[in-house]
Motif scaffolding. Structure first.
Motif, PDB file in Angstrom:
ATOM      1  N   ILE A 250     -20.173  15.929 -49.867  1.00  8.77           N
ATOM      2  CA  ILE A 250     -20.950  14.767 -49.326  1.00  8.77           C
ATOM      3  C   ILE A 250     -22.186  15.281 -48.686  1.00  8.77           C
ATOM      4  CG2 ILE A 250     -20.972  13.201 -47.401  1.00  8.77           C
ATOM      5  CD1 ILE A 250     -17.865  12.784 -47.955  1.00  8.77           C
TER       6      ILE A 250
ATOM      7  N   THR B 291     -23.883  10.215 -49.990  1.00  8.14           N
ATOM      8  CA  THR B 291     -22.944   9.213 -50.365  1.00  8.14           C
ATOM      9  C   THR B 291     -23.500   7.671 -50.725  1.00  8.14           C
ATOM     10  OG1 THR B 291     -22.467   8.205 -48.420  1.00  8.14           O
ATOM     11  CG2 THR B 291     -21.392  10.213 -49.099  1.00  8.14           C
TER      12      THR B 291
ATOM     13  N   CYS C  47     -17.491   8.222 -50.249  1.00 12.38           N
ATOM     14  CA  CYS C  47     -17.472   9.598 -50.784  1.00 12.38           C
ATOM     15  C   CYS C  47     -18.654   9.806 -51.878  1.00 12.38           C
ATOM     16  CB  CYS C  47     -16.366   9.876 -51.652  1.00 12.38           C
ATOM     17  SG  CYS C  47     -14.917   9.993 -50.509  1.00 12.38           S
TER      18      CYS C  47
END
Length: 359
Positions: free
Chosen positions: A233, A238, A243
């Motif tokens: 990450i 993201t 995620c």
């Protein structure tokens, strides 16, 4: 205050453990359900094979092992790994020893060949230094087989046929290969679909090699949500998702090919009993309570591993990740328990490890 927080943590976790324990046998001493357990994998299962290698992928120092009886053994977590948990459920009263240090009659209850940084592909993880690829782990198993034959003679083959084998490979082929375009060419040569096909083709041959060495009861671990690892990450961002979706999507393409692979192996190899454990599904549907803390439990250095001797978080039960990549013991407990006895029908295909052991 600390006591209150710790009690509240147990209040969150205990219902999960109750669900597991109500569907799984307790750890008891006594005769194991199978004569031996052989483990192939990467850092999720490594219990010391990397300790003496020239590599960045080591975990034989505090704060790793803070909750493990023998402390920092080389396990990439605070306590037990998922394969430790599985070994306990299978009835082994000792930990399966790493190939690097297993000696004498210890090998008769199994050997752990797993190596941090290792992959299905030989070049995977090379930027980290030495590692023991799956091909090399299979070569190490030949050494073990020779030693078993020296001890058991003509009974060795039948003995090895009865053992449980687990194989958990592929995470590094994405983390430390495909999604490192500055180091590896795979991300430029293959689309995610093509790369999944390339990996599965090689994996198929490796699993057939394992079968040719006497393995009949084999559980293949699917890849987990590696796009949710804190270091990934941090590395990729993201884009407002929880995620790194492009990583998890690529992983799902690989996992989707494992059930057909299991079917093909069981259909074409005599007496083969391969099964698939869906760690991705267990992660996404089975561990929502552990998303309370998504940050790392230990302070991490560049590369995602714990900084030596730094004090980790105090409430480890509420953390999914111990360092930038590896789950905490509580997550490993859930993985191991549900791999052994499926809590949902989707956890294992066509059967869980408990049923695999009973065949």
């Amino acid at each position: 205050m600390a006591s209150f927080e710790y009690n509240r943590a147990w209040g969150v976790i205990l219902p999960v453990l109750f669900l597991i324990s109500s569907n799984s046998p307790s750890w008891v001493l006594g005769a194991p359900q199978v004569p031996c357990y052989f483990i192939y994998g990467d850092s999720l299962a490594d219990n010391g094979n990397n300790n003496n290698l020239e590599t960045q992928a080591k975990a034989n120092y505090p704060p790793y092992g803070i909750d493990f009886p023998d402390k920092a053994t080389g396990r990439f977590t605070n306590g037990h790994t998922s394969v430790d948990i599985i070994a306990g459920f299978l009835g082994f009263d000792r930990y399966i020893q790493p190939f690097a240090s297993a000696k004498g009659s210890e090998i008769l209850i199994g050997v752990n060949y797993a190596s941090g940084g290792a992959g299905i592909r030989d070049e995977t993880g090379q930027q980290l230094g030495d590692r023991i690829s799956l091909n090399h782990q299979l070569q190490n198993h030949l050494v073990t087989i020779s030693r078993v034959r020296d001890m058991l003679g003509s009974n060795a083959t039948a003995y090895l046929n009865k053992c449980i084998y687990t194989v958990g490979m592929g995470s590094n082929d994405y983390i430390n290969n495909y999604f490192m375009p500055d180091v590896y060419q795979t991300g430029k040569l293959y689309t995610p679909e093509q790369y999944a096909d390339v990996l599965i083709k090689q994996y198929q041959q490796q699993l057939k090699t394992l079968y040719s060495y006497g393995a009949r009861k084999v559980a293949i671990f699917g890849l987990s949500v590696i796009g949710c690892a804190p270091t990934e990450i941090s590395r990729f961002g993201t884009n407002r998702s929880l995620c790194v979706d492009k990583i998890n999507s690529a992983v799902m393409l690989f996992n989707d090919r494992l059930k057909p692979l299991v079917d093909e192996l069981n259909r074409n190899l005599a007496d083969a009993k391969f099964t698939y454990i869906d760690f991705f599904g267990i992660s996404t549907a089975g561990l929502p309570v552990l998303r309370v803390a998504s940050s790392t439990c230990c302070k991490v250095r560049e590369g995602g591993l714990c900084i030596s001797f730094e004090t980790p978080c105090s409430i480890r039960l509420l953390h999914a990740f111990y360092d930038g990549f590896h789950p905490t013991e509580i997550v490993n407990l859930v993985f191991g328990a549900r791999a052994y006895t499926a809590l949902l029908s989707s956890d294992a295909y066509p059967f869980d490890i408990h049923h695999l052991a009973m065949i």
